[in-house]
Design an enzyme around this catalytic site. Structure first.
Site, short mmCIF file in Angstrom:
data_model
loop_
_atom_site.label_atom_id
_atom_site.label_comp_id
_atom_site.label_asym_id
_atom_site.label_seq_id
_atom_site.Cartn_x
_atom_site.Cartn_y
_atom_site.Cartn_z
N PHE A 82 32.33 23.14 -61.16
CA PHE A 82 33.74 22.75 -61.31
C PHE A 82 34.03 22.60 -62.80
O PHE A 82 33.34 21.86 -63.50
CB PHE A 82 34.04 21.44 -60.59
CG PHE A 82 35.48 21.05 -60.63
CD1 PHE A 82 36.38 21.53 -59.69
CD2 PHE A 82 35.97 20.22 -61.62
CE1 PHE A 82 37.72 21.18 -59.73
CE2 PHE A 82 37.31 19.87 -61.68
CZ PHE A 82 38.19 20.36 -60.72
N ASP A 105 29.22 22.33 -69.83
CA ASP A 105 30.36 21.50 -69.48
C ASP A 105 29.83 20.09 -69.22
O ASP A 105 29.27 19.81 -68.16
CB ASP A 105 31.03 22.08 -68.23
CG ASP A 105 32.17 21.21 -67.70
OD1 ASP A 105 32.29 20.05 -68.12
OD2 ASP A 105 32.93 21.70 -66.83
N LYS A 112 36.73 12.90 -70.17
CA LYS A 112 36.52 11.71 -69.37
C LYS A 112 36.12 10.50 -70.20
O LYS A 112 36.95 9.86 -70.81
CB LYS A 112 35.50 12.01 -68.25
CG LYS A 112 36.05 12.96 -67.17
CD LYS A 112 35.13 13.08 -66.00
CE LYS A 112 35.67 14.03 -64.92
NZ LYS A 112 36.87 13.57 -64.25
#
Length: 406
Positions: free
Chosen positions: A141, A226, A255
């Site tokens: 993702f 990532d 995040k």
């Protein structure tokens, strides 16, 4: 007569917000540390961390102070100017990682979009206009833009939006032979999460990442990590690539980077960055002074021996408590992830019911996440207290007991 005051209810969400989310029925209104309170004053222990965003809990005093101080000085300038908080944050990232260049954006998807564009641009400019293949992995993702959702290995997120960006190949995660079968001179990049977040908390093996590094070097392809979810202290290292002793060419962060304030970053080297020029990519809000000021404060707290070394101890406590629940109720089969990005896979009798567990846990006063249909996910504050862990796990045990009985 003055207009009637709108009631801020969960029902209002269903009436006026685009229906792409299914939020909980309660509305949080206050957070402090690892505790959250809703409109009715009910308290929750937070094991979700805003999906690994609130790495220092809610409203950490030093982050609040940084935001307040910056809010009286400079809010926004656009990319027509630089600013001191952005330069300070970029320096921290460069001085503490492999990186030599930084690009700021506002979300993980934007950082990944920039990374994928950079990888293709570098390959096209340096080698060939046909060197555009991106190899990614099933269950990965990388965001919700059309490019990033296409690179992500979950078709449910990308189907139904028309033609997808081409030249993207997906193979099984942790399967080096599968990569060997598709990588070639037309490959510009191999993209992965060292620990798959939304895909079920599957961690890459060391031989797999080492093998990818070798394959990329052989084919002049870039290795992109990532680390939007697994980076910034989440595994006990500043970034998880440090755990593997494998250095990527490009790394993305978001995040926890802002501790709750929206900001992201793409990190790379001089060699790769030099193909970019003014105007070939950009963002209006990227490097915003407010965001960078908060991120500087978050970085200074997270990147300390005390916080990073404390992750392992807290992780052990989480796993011990989960196993205590499991010994009594037999709801889990395996535990996944690393540090404070953990997953508990549901036993066969409860497969497909992870979202139900999440909802029931909230009813008992503990916030958790799911990663797919079969894995419960835990991404609490990196500095969550022992008392909060014990209280939250007690509430989770009560929820599990209720779930099993019903």
């Amino acid at each position: 007569m003055p207009p009637k005051q709108q009631v801020m209810s969960r029902t209002l969400f269903d009436e006026i917000i685009l229906p792409v989310y299914a939020p909980a029925q309660f509305i949080p209104v206050k957070g402090e540390g690892s505790r959250v309170w809703d409109q009715q004053g009910k308290e929750y222990i937070d094991f979700a961390g805003g999906i690994a965003v609130n790495a220092l809990g809610h409203c950490h005093p030093k982050l609040v102070a940084a935001l307040q101080a910056q809010s009286t000085q400079l809010w926004h300038t656009s990319n027509g100017f630089t600013n001191e908080p952005a330069l300070s944050l970029a320096s921290r990232l460069v001085n503490n990682t492999f990186a030599e260049r930084v690009f700021f954006a506002n979300s993980g998807a934007e950082a990944n979009e920039a990374a994928f564009k950079l990888a293709r641009h570098y390959a096209v400019k340096t080698f060939s206009p046909y060197k555009t293949k991106i190899i990614a992995f099933y269950q990965g993702f990388h965001g919700r833009t059309l490019f990033t959702v296409s690179v992500g290995g979950q078709a449910k997120y990308s189907d139904g939006f028309g033609p997808k960006p081409a030249d993207i190949v997906h193979v099984p995660f942790n399967d080096l032979n599968a990569v060997k079968a598709v990588i070639d001179d037309h490959t510009c990049a191999v993209v992965l999460e060292p620990i798959q977040g939304e895909g079920g908390l599957t961690a890459a093996t060391k031989p797999f990442l080492s093998g990818l590094r070798q394959l990329c070097d052989q084919c002049n392809a870039l290795l992109i990590f990532d680390e939007v979810q697994c980076g910034m202290g989440r595994t006990g290292s500043l970034f998880s690539y440090m755990d593997y002793n494998v250095t990527p060419d490009i790394l993305t962060s978001a995040k926890a980077l802002g501790g709750g304030f929206p900001i992201s970053a793409m990190l790379t080297t001089h060699k790769i960055a030099k193909v970019m020029s003014a105007g070939c990519h950009g963002t209006t809000y990227g490097g915003n002074p407010l965001a960078c000021a908060v991120a500087n404060a978050a970085f200074d707290i997270i990147n300390t021996p005390e916080v990073l070394s404390g992750v392992a101890d807290r992780s052990t406590r989480f796993l011990q408590q989960l196993e205590k629940i499991n010994q009594q109720y037999g709801v889990f089969t395996t535990y996944r992830g690393k540090g404070l990005l953990l997953g508990a896979e549901l036993a066969p009798a409860y497969q497909g019911q992870a979202a139900d567990f999440v909802q029931l846990a909230a009813e008992f006063g503990v916030l958790i996440l799911n990663a797919g249909h079969n894995v419960l996910r835990f991404a609490p504050s990196l500095i969550i207290g022992e008392n909060e862990i014990e209280q939250g796990m007690l509430r989770l045990m009560q929820a599990v007991s209720h779930f099993v009985k019903r």
